[in-house]
Scaffold this motif. Structure first.
Motif, short mmCIF file in Angstrom:
data_model
loop_
_atom_site.label_atom_id
_atom_site.label_comp_id
_atom_site.label_asym_id
_atom_site.label_seq_id
_atom_site.Cartn_x
_atom_site.Cartn_y
_atom_site.Cartn_z
N GLN A 60 3.93 -7.98 5.53
CA GLN A 60 3.88 -9.43 5.38
C GLN A 60 3.07 -10.07 6.51
O GLN A 60 2.43 -11.11 6.32
N TYR A 61 3.10 -9.44 7.66
CA TYR A 61 2.40 -9.96 8.83
C TYR A 61 1.04 -9.29 9.03
O TYR A 61 0.12 -9.90 9.56
N PHE A 62 0.98 -8.02 8.63
CA PHE A 62 -0.26 -7.24 8.83
C PHE A 62 -0.71 -6.68 7.48
O PHE A 62 -0.45 -5.51 7.18
N PRO A 63 -1.36 -7.49 6.65
CA PRO A 63 -1.74 -7.04 5.30
C PRO A 63 -2.66 -5.82 5.34
O PRO A 63 -3.42 -5.62 6.29
N LYS A 64 -2.57 -5.01 4.28
CA LYS A 64 -3.45 -3.86 4.16
C LYS A 64 -4.91 -4.31 4.07
O LYS A 64 -5.22 -5.35 3.51
N PRO A 93 6.23 18.19 5.09
CA PRO A 93 5.03 17.58 4.50
C PRO A 93 5.35 16.81 3.22
O PRO A 93 6.18 17.25 2.42
N HIS A 94 4.70 15.67 3.06
CA HIS A 94 4.82 14.85 1.85
C HIS A 94 6.27 14.46 1.57
O HIS A 94 6.72 14.47 0.42
N SER A 95 7.00 14.10 2.62
CA SER A 95 8.41 13.73 2.46
C SER A 95 8.71 12.42 3.19
O SER A 95 9.48 12.40 4.16
N PRO A 96 8.11 11.29 2.75
CA PRO A 96 8.31 10.02 3.47
C PRO A 96 9.75 9.54 3.44
O PRO A 96 10.15 8.78 4.33
N TRP A 97 10.54 9.99 2.45
CA TRP A 97 11.94 9.55 2.39
C TRP A 97 12.76 10.07 3.57
O TRP A 97 13.84 9.54 3.85
N GLN A 98 12.26 11.09 4.26
CA GLN A 98 12.99 11.58 5.43
C GLN A 98 12.90 10.61 6.60
O GLN A 98 13.58 10.79 7.60
N ARG A 99 12.01 9.61 6.49
CA ARG A 99 11.93 8.52 7.45
C ARG A 99 12.06 7.20 6.70
O ARG A 99 11.27 6.28 6.84
N GLY A 100 13.11 7.11 5.87
CA GLY A 100 13.25 5.98 4.96
C GLY A 100 13.37 4.64 5.67
O GLY A 100 12.82 3.63 5.21
N THR A 101 14.07 4.60 6.80
CA THR A 101 14.24 3.35 7.54
C THR A 101 12.90 2.83 8.03
O THR A 101 12.58 1.64 7.92
N ASN A 102 12.08 3.75 8.54
CA ASN A 102 10.77 3.36 9.05
C ASN A 102 9.84 2.94 7.91
O ASN A 102 9.07 1.97 8.04
N GLU A 103 9.88 3.65 6.80
CA GLU A 103 9.05 3.30 5.65
C GLU A 103 9.39 1.91 5.14
O GLU A 103 8.50 1.11 4.82
N ASN A 104 10.68 1.59 5.07
CA ASN A 104 11.10 0.26 4.63
C ASN A 104 10.63 -0.82 5.60
O ASN A 104 10.14 -1.88 5.19
N THR A 105 10.73 -0.54 6.88
CA THR A 105 10.29 -1.51 7.89
C THR A 105 8.79 -1.73 7.83
O THR A 105 8.30 -2.86 7.96
N ASN A 106 8.04 -0.67 7.62
CA ASN A 106 6.59 -0.81 7.50
C ASN A 106 6.22 -1.70 6.32
O ASN A 106 5.24 -2.46 6.37
N GLY A 107 7.00 -1.62 5.25
CA GLY A 107 6.77 -2.50 4.11
C GLY A 107 6.98 -3.96 4.48
O GLY A 107 6.22 -4.85 4.07
N LEU A 108 8.03 -4.22 5.29
CA LEU A 108 8.28 -5.59 5.74
C LEU A 108 7.16 -6.08 6.66
O LEU A 108 6.77 -7.26 6.62
N LEU A 109 6.64 -5.17 7.48
CA LEU A 109 5.60 -5.56 8.42
C LEU A 109 4.29 -5.93 7.73
O LEU A 109 3.46 -6.66 8.30
N ILE A 157 1.01 2.06 11.13
CA ILE A 157 0.46 1.30 10.02
C ILE A 157 -1.02 1.13 10.32
O ILE A 157 -1.40 0.80 11.44
N MET A 158 -1.85 1.40 9.30
CA MET A 158 -3.28 1.48 9.51
C MET A 158 -3.99 0.21 9.05
O MET A 158 -3.56 -0.45 8.10
N GLY A 159 -5.09 -0.11 9.74
CA GLY A 159 -5.90 -1.25 9.39
C GLY A 159 -7.05 -0.86 8.48
O GLY A 159 -7.08 0.24 7.90
N GLU A 160 -8.01 -1.77 8.36
CA GLU A 160 -9.14 -1.59 7.47
C GLU A 160 -9.91 -0.30 7.81
O GLU A 160 -10.27 -0.07 8.96
N ASN A 161 -10.13 0.54 6.78
CA ASN A 161 -10.87 1.80 6.93
C ASN A 161 -10.28 2.70 8.01
O ASN A 161 -10.99 3.52 8.60
N ASN A 162 -8.99 2.56 8.27
CA ASN A 162 -8.30 3.39 9.27
C ASN A 162 -8.93 3.28 10.66
O ASN A 162 -8.81 4.20 11.48
N GLN A 163 -9.57 2.15 10.95
CA GLN A 163 -10.23 1.97 12.24
C GLN A 163 -9.28 1.44 13.31
O GLN A 163 -9.56 1.55 14.49
#
Length: 390
Positions: A344-348, A326-342, A246-252
């Motif tokens: 909450q703690y680490f806003p974009k 390439p371009h297939s995030p659903w192949q890591r669906g569990t991780n994508e869902n967890t990143n969405g939950l995270l 999960i990336m922070g501001e300006n991918n820094q």
């Protein structure tokens, strides 16, 4: 290999090149650019042809294992005299039967194989570097330069020469030869001022590939998700993980996230020094090595550049890495869902480097303490605890 593995699989398992694995099996030692065979034959991969003096006298230097040396040709002659089969002769010199068959067929006179004559003929027939046609033929070179100055492409020049000089075979040059002279200094032959005459304006050649052929993403070959074992796909066996950044501001700044597919247990990897391939590799190794062996089955990741050192990670942890398409995030669906939950703690759009290891551990514990519907309202921490205590 004693267990029945192929040389390719065995070499990949221990992280070496297939040729290195073959050398080990054959007892070949490598010293700088020199490979020393058990029988004393020395193979020098350098271009210099020289003889090395040893206890047994001068040893022939062979350009490559692809070529038969004089000792091997003498062994073939001895084998034929003693009426050995081609299979037996090939096994004796460590070559394929077809190699020996072609050698005997090409260098026999009235049914008699002559090893010294064969060795001389093979050396004479071997390709030698030669000057480009555009270097040696001034008239042809001038014509090509004229075409380039008129903004013609190399292909147009090549085909036009046939029409303009139908009876002069010396005025022939392929478009590939022109490209070689333009792009590669070693081929040369054309004036420097016409080297920018191509319509593309490029002074360096771009690699070509066949339609539909994909470029390799990394130097080390990737294992694609289609090869992931069924036990990981159906979540029947724990120990198979999905990962991402999960990336922070300006991918820094970044945090690496790891989620176990069966229990949804989450681990967060602190990356204080950045998120390049080396930093991610070291962080993943340190985190995964805290797990018991039966929970280190595999890791699935996307094709991000941060996983360029995936082979080194696999060697250090014994965890196979599988890459999504390439371009297939659903192949890591569990991780994508967890990143969405995270988030909450680490806003974009925020700086993630302000969060230390203690902060990441606190967030991971909160996430692992959440009851999950997919776990029949158990928590990931409870499911992992059951795995560790049974």
């Amino acid at each position: 290999m004693e267990s029945g593995w192929s040389i390719t699989r065995a070499a990949r398992e221990v992280g070496v090149n297939r040729r290195t694995g073959l050398d080990w099996c054959r007892g070949v030692r490598k010293v700088n650019n020199t490979r020393i065979h058990p029988g004393g034959r020395v193979v020098d991969s350098g271009a210099a042809a020289r003889y090395l003096t040893s206890m047994t006298g001068p040893a022939e230097v062979v350009i490559s294992d692809r070529y038969l040396c004089l000792d091997e040709r003498l062994a073939i002659a001895d084998g034929l005299i003693n009426k050995l089969t081609l299979t037996a002769i090939a096994a004796g010199i460590g070559k394929n039967k077809s190699t020996v068959s072609r050698e005997v067929r090409a260098h026999s006179i009235e049914g008699l194989y002559l090893p010294y004559q064969a060795h001389r003929d093979a050396a004479a027939a071997r390709a030698r570097p030669k000057a480009s046609k555009l270097v040696t033929d001034a008239a042809l070179r001038d014509r090509v330069e004229l075409g380039l100055e008129r903004k013609l492409s190399p292909e147009q020049i090549s085909n036009r020469l046939v029409k303009d000089f139908p009876d002069d075979e010396s005025m022939r040059v392929s478009h590939e030869t022109i490209y070689q002279a333009l792009y590669f200094q070693a081929r040369g032959g054309l004036k420097r001022e016409v080297q920018t005459a191509l319509r593309t304006g490029r002074t360096r050649r771009q690699p070509q590939r066949q339609p539909g052929q994909r470029r390799h993403r990394f130097v080390d070959e990737m294992i694609m998700i289609s090869e992931r074992p069924a036990e990981a796909e159906d979540r029947a066996v724990p120990g198979h993980w999905e990962g991402d950044l999960i990336m922070g501001e300006n991918n820094q700044s970044a945090i690496a996230t790891l989620v176990e597919r069966a229990t949804r247990y989450t681990m967060l990897v602190h990356l204080p020094g950045g998120h390049d391939a080396e930093q991610v590799r070291d962080g993943l190794i340190a985190t995964m090595q805290t797990l018991p062996e039966h929970l280190r089955g595999s890791l699935t990741w996307d094709q991000g550049s941060e996983m360029a050192r995936h082979k080194q990670f696999t060697i250090a942890t014994d965890i196979a890495v599988y890459f999504c398409d390439p371009h297939s995030p659903w192949q890591r669906g569990t991780n994508e869902n967890t990143n969405g939950l995270l988030r909450q703690y680490f806003p974009k759009g925020t700086d993630l480097s302000v969060h230390g290891p203690a902060d990441l551990e606190h967030v991971a514990q909160e996430l692992n303490a959440r009851p999950r519907k997919t776990l029949d309202w158990d928590t990931p921490a409870e499911r992992l605890r059951d795995l560790l205590t049974t």
